[in-house]
Design a protein around this motif. Structure first.
Motif, mmCIF file in Angstrom:
data_model
loop_
_atom_site.group_PDB
_atom_site.id
_atom_site.type_symbol
_atom_site.label_atom_id
_atom_site.label_comp_id
_atom_site.label_asym_id
_atom_site.label_seq_id
_atom_site.Cartn_x
_atom_site.Cartn_y
_atom_site.Cartn_z
ATOM 1 N N ALA A 17 0.280 -13.019 1.348
ATOM 2 C CA ALA A 17 1.128 -11.962 0.800
ATOM 3 C C ALA A 17 1.805 -11.171 1.920
ATOM 4 N N GLU A 18 1.073 -10.855 2.984
ATOM 5 C CA GLU A 18 1.658 -10.138 4.115
ATOM 6 C C GLU A 18 2.774 -10.947 4.767
ATOM 7 N N GLU A 19 2.561 -12.257 4.904
ATOM 8 C CA GLU A 19 3.588 -13.114 5.490
ATOM 9 C C GLU A 19 4.831 -13.173 4.600
ATOM 10 N N ARG A 20 4.633 -13.248 3.294
ATOM 11 C CA ARG A 20 5.761 -13.276 2.363
ATOM 12 C C ARG A 20 6.542 -11.970 2.405
ATOM 13 N N ILE A 21 5.827 -10.860 2.462
ATOM 14 C CA ILE A 21 6.489 -9.558 2.526
ATOM 15 C C ILE A 21 7.313 -9.450 3.801
ATOM 16 N N ARG A 47 7.956 -5.380 -2.793
ATOM 17 C CA ARG A 47 7.148 -4.310 -3.394
ATOM 18 C C ARG A 47 6.213 -4.862 -4.461
ATOM 19 N N LEU A 48 6.713 -5.770 -5.299
ATOM 20 C CA LEU A 48 5.872 -6.350 -6.341
ATOM 21 C C LEU A 48 4.706 -7.137 -5.752
ATOM 22 N N ARG A 56 -0.628 -3.033 1.945
ATOM 23 C CA ARG A 56 0.231 -1.920 2.326
ATOM 24 C C ARG A 56 1.390 -2.405 3.194
ATOM 25 N N LEU A 57 2.530 -1.734 3.024
ATOM 26 C CA LEU A 57 3.666 -1.986 3.897
ATOM 27 C C LEU A 57 3.425 -1.245 5.208
ATOM 28 N N ASP A 58 3.866 -1.828 6.322
ATOM 29 C CA ASP A 58 3.664 -1.136 7.586
ATOM 30 C C ASP A 58 4.715 -0.029 7.752
#
Length: 113
Positions: A17-21, A47-48, A56-58
């Protein structure tokens, strides 16, 4: 399924998920100039994903998104950034909302050196 396998799967899904974001934010940055509506969609998807997998977003990612309309902010194009009274003031041109982030210079470090 054992408890250990569930933990590994959860960690793996969060990492993916972090990589996709991160990839969606990169795509939003490259497409902002040509296709702003596409960049908006990338931010919505990021965001979804972050909400679904509790990631969390950095700091840089948070500051590049308007908290009110969730627009991808590009200074000079759709937002204005000013330093005023100890705050970094970011104004979104899409919705007109302002975000104030405290800004403190570390004068003590300079004096101690």
């Amino acid at each position: 399924m054992s408890r250990q396998n569930r933990k590994k799967n959860k960690d793996l899904s969060k990492k993916i998920a972090e990589e996709r974001i991160q990839r969606l934010f990169e795509l939003a940055q490259t497409n902002q100039e040509i296709h702003p509506e596409r960049a908006q969609r990338y931010i919505t998807l990021a965001r979804l994903i972050s909400m679904r997998y509790n990631v969390r977003l950095d700091r840089e990612q948070k500051r590049s998104v308007c908290k009110h309309c969730y627009a991808y902010l590009v200074p000079g194009r759709n937002c204005r950034i000013r330093i005023k009274n100890g705050f970094v003031l970011t104004t979104c041109f899409e919705c007109g909302k302002q975000r104030r982030i405290p800004y403190h210079r570390n004068d003590d470090k300079i004096q101690n050196e």
